[in-house]
Design a protein around this motif. Sequence first.
Motif, mmCIF file in Angstrom:
data_model
loop_
_atom_site.group_PDB
_atom_site.id
_atom_site.type_symbol
_atom_site.label_atom_id
_atom_site.label_comp_id
_atom_site.label_asym_id
_atom_site.label_seq_id
_atom_site.Cartn_x
_atom_site.Cartn_y
_atom_site.Cartn_z
ATOM 1 N N UNK A 136 25.721 7.715 -14.560
ATOM 2 C CA UNK A 136 24.908 7.731 -13.453
ATOM 3 C C UNK A 136 23.613 8.103 -13.657
ATOM 4 N N UNK A 137 23.445 9.265 -14.346
ATOM 5 C CA UNK A 137 22.043 9.751 -14.515
ATOM 6 C C UNK A 137 21.265 8.638 -15.331
ATOM 7 N N UNK A 138 21.807 8.056 -16.354
ATOM 8 C CA UNK A 138 21.143 6.651 -17.114
ATOM 9 C C UNK A 138 20.610 5.820 -16.191
ATOM 10 N N UNK A 139 21.504 5.398 -15.313
ATOM 11 C CA UNK A 139 21.076 4.419 -14.076
ATOM 12 C C UNK A 139 19.914 4.857 -13.409
ATOM 13 N N UNK A 140 20.119 6.058 -12.943
ATOM 14 C CA UNK A 140 19.194 6.481 -12.293
ATOM 15 C C UNK A 140 17.591 6.841 -12.964
ATOM 16 N N UNK A 141 17.777 6.879 -14.142
ATOM 17 C CA UNK A 141 16.491 7.091 -14.948
ATOM 18 C C UNK A 141 15.847 5.458 -14.856
ATOM 19 N N UNK A 142 16.724 4.539 -15.492
ATOM 20 C CA UNK A 142 16.455 3.371 -15.830
ATOM 21 C C UNK A 142 16.124 2.516 -14.681
ATOM 22 N N UNK A 143 16.968 2.409 -13.473
ATOM 23 C CA UNK A 143 16.973 1.578 -12.381
ATOM 24 C C UNK A 143 15.589 1.751 -11.760
ATOM 25 N N UNK A 144 15.092 2.998 -11.348
ATOM 26 C CA UNK A 144 13.771 3.021 -10.566
ATOM 27 C C UNK A 144 12.695 2.364 -11.295
ATOM 28 N N UNK A 145 12.644 2.728 -12.657
ATOM 29 C CA UNK A 145 11.422 2.322 -13.554
ATOM 30 C C UNK A 145 11.648 0.957 -13.578
ATOM 31 N N UNK A 146 12.643 0.357 -13.649
ATOM 32 C CA UNK A 146 12.811 -0.941 -14.010
ATOM 33 C C UNK A 146 12.398 -2.030 -12.558
ATOM 34 N N UNK A 203 14.586 4.177 -4.708
ATOM 35 C CA UNK A 203 13.714 3.182 -5.236
ATOM 36 C C UNK A 203 13.989 1.599 -4.509
ATOM 37 N N UNK A 204 14.867 1.799 -3.785
ATOM 38 C CA UNK A 204 15.087 0.491 -2.863
ATOM 39 C C UNK A 204 14.746 0.990 -1.362
ATOM 40 N N UNK A 205 14.753 2.063 -0.914
ATOM 41 C CA UNK A 205 14.417 2.409 0.524
ATOM 42 C C UNK A 205 12.910 2.538 0.666
ATOM 43 N N UNK A 206 12.392 2.779 -0.416
ATOM 44 C CA UNK A 206 10.715 3.140 -0.482
ATOM 45 C C UNK A 206 10.305 1.745 -0.604
ATOM 46 N N UNK A 207 10.828 0.910 -1.004
ATOM 47 C CA UNK A 207 10.251 -0.515 -1.120
ATOM 48 C C UNK A 207 10.457 -1.317 0.375
ATOM 49 N N UNK A 208 11.604 -1.332 0.836
ATOM 50 C CA UNK A 208 11.811 -2.049 1.992
ATOM 51 C C UNK A 208 11.257 -1.744 3.251
ATOM 52 N N UNK A 209 10.984 -0.246 3.287
ATOM 53 C CA UNK A 209 10.359 0.334 4.291
ATOM 54 C C UNK A 209 8.938 0.084 4.460
ATOM 55 N N UNK A 210 8.195 -0.387 3.251
ATOM 56 C CA UNK A 210 6.951 -0.800 3.491
ATOM 57 C C UNK A 210 6.801 -2.440 3.125
ATOM 58 N N UNK A 211 7.834 -3.132 3.381
ATOM 59 C CA UNK A 211 7.776 -4.556 3.246
ATOM 60 C C UNK A 211 8.850 -5.343 4.130
ATOM 61 N N UNK A 212 9.943 -5.524 3.891
ATOM 62 C CA UNK A 212 10.758 -6.323 4.771
ATOM 63 C C UNK A 212 11.127 -5.631 6.151
#
Length: 501
Positions: free
Chosen positions: A233-243, A119-128
């Motif tokens: 870790x799974x809960x974080x992996x579910x919530x963080x990308x959507x958030x 979720x972080x890699x895909x964003x910064x690869x298209x912006x910063x």
Amino acid sequence: MLNIPIIANTKRFFSPKDHGSHPTLDDDVELEVREGPSSGYHPNFNGDDAILKKNKDEVDLDTAKLTTVTSTVLNTHEGSLIYDDDKEFPDGGLQAWLVVFGAFMGLIPVFGLINSLGAIESYISKHQLKNISSSTRSWIFSLYLAISFLSCILSGGYFDRNGSVGLMCTGTVIYSGGLFALANCNSVWQFILAFSVCSGLGTGILMTPLIGAVATWFLRRRGIATSVSTMGGSIGGIVFPIMLRKLYKEVGFQWAIRILAFICVACLICASVFARERTKPIVQPFRSKSEVAKWYISSVFNWRYFLEGKFLFVAIGASFAESSLTSCATYLASYSMARGNTENAGYTMITASNAVGILGRYIPGYFADRFVGRFNVEIITISMAALLNFIMWLPFGGNSKVLWAYVCLWGFSTGSILSLTPVCIGQISKTTDFGKRYATVYLLQSLVTIPVLPIGGTLIGKGSVANYNHFIIFNSALMAAGAACYIISRHLCVGAKICKF
């Protein structure tokens, strides 16, 4: 401290015994180990510090005459539990499950962020960093994972000797500080300094006490307890990308990351309160600063662990399997978009994988404790992940329906990799030395992880389908090698026989 008497026959000194009570014969001898400091609250065995008794009378022990020495198994009904007395562990109760809850809360940010790197890699690869090559960008996440695993070694010995409180407080400050700094990053070196170094260091410091605290409360049910805690870790992996996907659009990258950081701080404060070891280690004070330095340097890396074949292959197997897991998870969203799916679908696949991963942690953990055995389940699930890569992802990744099915099945099969790895390590280790041995495994994993993501980024290159296929083959081979190493370790422990282990 745990003082373990060992009964031996003079004809077969220290020969393994069957489980249960043992009649003491006239020619039997008993070896009692004097208590002394080890990693904090368990003695190191030293023949010169032992008392040999025959019929309750002390006799001289000439350790130079001892040749082959094999420790006896403890009084348990399972041959695999040979390092700890199960009577020393509550294996349940309100306090024990509150510790699991605390570890669960702490692992929401610790493992949750590892599961959300896409979720972080895909964003910064298209912006910063849109003008930066994928191989260069990959170093940010490669170093983050490597430093996360490497810094476990800094906390292993400290946890065994001093407990979790100091590590939890220190790790929380460093981890959250790195996330707040991440919000203001715009260049590669800034991302590396804030995210890779700072947050990675905090992740490694936190990982050992969160997993280690649970291990001090459970033995027979350690698999299910660890699986429940790592569900965070799974809960974080579910919530963080959507958030993050929603916050990127509404408040921008900076405040999206800051909000993430505040949530992580709240989770880690909760973990600091509840995730505590069962007993406070009883230690002898150091006599000098040089003794302090010598002990901690030796505890940071004990190369003798790798002379133990079963430990060596568990360490290598865990390193290969987890490196493959994190590499695939990091580029899953980018692969989905390269195959023509929308950005929203890419983020949702990360979420779906982590959602199914909850079942992939609980169900294998339950069967590992009750029926099949920890090593057996780990071998099955890692092998399943490698096969799914070869028979679904590689040939049919362009079909969106097959890709969705693959993501769900892969999420289930890889769910136990992070949850059962520490349980397998604990099964071949004394609980009192768990911190150091767990951290030593992740030292090796950090060295394996450093090149894996850059190699993956280089294979992906400009992101063509053919390049992604090369990436899939590479990571699938890593996963298969991890399964093979676990098989070798199991063989060294129990041989080729079919049994619960």
